[in-house]
Design a protein around this motif. Structure first.
Motif, short mmCIF file in Angstrom:
data_model
loop_
_atom_site.label_atom_id
_atom_site.label_comp_id
_atom_site.label_asym_id
_atom_site.label_seq_id
_atom_site.Cartn_x
_atom_site.Cartn_y
_atom_site.Cartn_z
N ARG A 1 0.82 -1.14 0.12
CA ARG A 1 0.11 -0.10 0.19
C ARG A 1 0.90 1.25 -0.08
NH1 ARG A 1 -3.85 0.02 4.88
NH2 ARG A 1 -2.00 -0.62 6.22
N LEU A 2 0.37 2.38 -0.60
CA LEU A 2 1.11 3.47 -0.75
C LEU A 2 0.42 4.55 0.09
CD1 LEU A 2 3.54 4.92 -2.19
CD2 LEU A 2 2.04 5.62 -3.99
N TRP A 3 1.10 5.38 1.09
CA TRP A 3 0.62 6.21 1.96
C TRP A 3 1.23 7.66 1.03
CZ3 TRP A 3 3.52 9.65 4.61
CH2 TRP A 3 2.82 10.74 5.70
N THR A 4 0.17 8.67 0.94
CA THR A 4 1.01 9.99 0.33
C THR A 4 0.21 10.97 1.25
OG1 THR A 4 -1.08 10.33 -1.07
CG2 THR A 4 0.58 8.93 -1.97
N ILE A 5 1.08 12.07 1.22
CA ILE A 5 0.66 13.09 1.92
C ILE A 5 0.98 14.43 1.42
CG2 ILE A 5 2.97 13.27 3.20
CD1 ILE A 5 -0.19 14.37 4.92
N ASP A 6 0.04 15.34 1.19
CA ASP A 6 0.21 16.82 0.73
C ASP A 6 0.12 17.94 1.96
OD1 ASP A 6 0.09 19.22 -0.51
OD2 ASP A 6 -1.42 18.79 -2.03
N LEU A 7 1.40 18.33 2.46
CA LEU A 7 1.58 19.03 3.53
C LEU A 7 1.09 20.79 3.23
CD1 LEU A 7 5.01 18.29 4.86
CD2 LEU A 7 2.86 17.50 5.70
N ARG A 8 0.44 20.93 2.20
CA ARG A 8 -0.19 22.22 1.68
C ARG A 8 -1.67 21.94 2.31
NH1 ARG A 8 2.31 20.05 -2.48
NH2 ARG A 8 3.91 21.03 -3.55
N THR A 9 -2.25 20.93 2.10
CA THR A 9 -3.61 20.66 2.52
C THR A 9 -3.71 19.79 3.70
OG1 THR A 9 -3.90 18.91 0.92
CG2 THR A 9 -4.21 21.13 0.26
N MET A 10 -3.02 19.14 4.21
CA MET A 10 -2.86 17.96 5.10
C MET A 10 -3.71 16.93 4.67
SD MET A 10 -0.55 18.42 7.14
CE MET A 10 -0.73 17.31 8.18
N GLN A 11 -3.96 16.87 3.18
CA GLN A 11 -4.70 15.72 2.73
C GLN A 11 -3.79 14.32 2.52
OE1 GLN A 11 -6.56 17.11 -1.01
NE2 GLN A 11 -8.40 16.70 -0.23
N SER A 12 -4.25 13.46 2.95
CA SER A 12 -3.41 11.88 3.06
C SER A 12 -4.37 10.92 2.46
CB SER A 12 -2.97 11.81 4.39
OG SER A 12 -2.42 10.69 4.49
N PHE A 13 -3.76 10.18 1.81
CA PHE A 13 -4.41 8.95 1.37
C PHE A 13 -3.65 7.73 1.20
CE2 PHE A 13 -5.65 12.72 -1.29
CZ PHE A 13 -7.13 12.70 -1.02
N ILE A 14 -4.29 6.53 1.17
CA ILE A 14 -3.77 5.22 1.17
C ILE A 14 -4.18 4.31 0.00
CG2 ILE A 14 -3.31 2.83 2.27
CD1 ILE A 14 -3.33 4.33 4.99
N ILE A 15 -3.27 3.97 -0.89
CA ILE A 15 -3.69 3.48 -2.21
C ILE A 15 -3.11 1.89 -2.29
CG2 ILE A 15 -3.69 3.64 -4.66
CD1 ILE A 15 -2.70 6.70 -3.84
N ASP A 16 -3.96 1.13 -2.55
CA ASP A 16 -3.46 -0.45 -2.84
C ASP A 16 -2.63 -0.42 -3.91
OD1 ASP A 16 -4.81 -1.39 -0.57
OD2 ASP A 16 -6.74 -1.81 -1.65
N ILE A 17 -1.50 -1.22 -3.91
CA ILE A 17 -0.63 -1.12 -4.87
C ILE A 17 -0.86 -2.38 -5.79
CG2 ILE A 17 1.90 -1.19 -5.85
CD1 ILE A 17 2.63 -0.03 -3.19
#
Length: 230
Positions: free
Chosen positions: A214-230
């Motif tokens: 799984r891939l966790w991503t973070i955008d520190l401009r908005t604090m949006q975070s997602f987890i994507i199945d690889i």
């Protein structure tokens, strides 16, 4: 014990059994720059028994905005040697091993075979392919991380099905892409490297749900975070 690990020993996810696992663990950190600084510091502070450091670079003043293992007096000195000194001062119980070299296809398997887990502190595609291929061949988990500007991502690869090539299958195209640039906020590797250290601890101690495939991503401009199945 001198009370060093008291705060994490009372966590049910770690406890004395988990601390023993940490003490016995061997983690190789490839790259001790922006990501490698928090990664190495927190794993050393947590009591990981052996922390290996691979890097062939030297400290420069432009590093200091984000590479918090170093200081102004160390400009021009080998990062792995400076990092080893700092980490040993942080926790003398940890065996810090400095590999003052660049990880290549020629030495990757020999170096990685000495460790249980490899953690990514690199900043280029080519080295990540080398790490992933060696980890896949040796059956070692690869905790991948990458940053750019105010964005970051983390995944656990080579533990089940996914590898770095699953994320980026076309190596030739990736290596021909222009460098994404050097713009980065100092806090970006601090956040992402800390998450990466947490993933390493989860793998060692066996708690929670690590980001395996799984891939966790973070955008520190908005604090949006997602987890994507690889």
């Amino acid at each position: 014990m001198d009370g060093r690990y008291d705060r994490q020993l009372i966590l049910p996810e770690i406890g004395s059994e988990g601390q023993c696992k940490l003490t016995e663990a061997r983690v190789l950190i490839v790259g001790v720059g922006g990501l490698g600084s928090p990664l190495a510091a927190y794993l050393t502070a947590a009591g990981v028994g052996t922390v290996g450091l691979v890097d062939d670079d030297v400290v420069s003043v432009s590093n200091l905005q984000r590479q918090v293992l170093y200081d102004e007096s160390q400009q021009g000195k080998a990062k792995v040697l400076c990092a080893k000194q700092r980490l040993e001062a942080l926790n003398s119980e940890v065996n810090v091993v400095a590999h003052h070299t660049r990880l290549t296809a020629g030495n990757a398997r020999e170096l990685i075979s000495q460790y249980d887990i490899v953690a990514d502190g690199t900043d280029n595609f080519a080295t990540r392919y080398v790490i992933s291929d060696a980890c896949e061949a040796l059956g070692k988990p690869y905790v991948y991380a990458a940053i750019n500007g105010l964005d970051g991502q983390v995944a656990v690869l080579c533990k089940a099905k996914a590898t770095y090539r699953t994320l980026f299958p076309d190596e030739k195209t990736m290596l021909s892409m222009p460098h994404p640039g050097k713009a980065v906020a100092g806090v970006t590797p601090a956040v992402v490297g800390s998450v990466e250290a947490g993933q390493v601890m989860q793998l060692i101690c066996g708690y929670g749900e690590p980001l395996i495939d799984r891939l966790w991503t973070i955008d520190l401009r908005t604090m949006q975070s997602f987890i994507i199945d690889i």
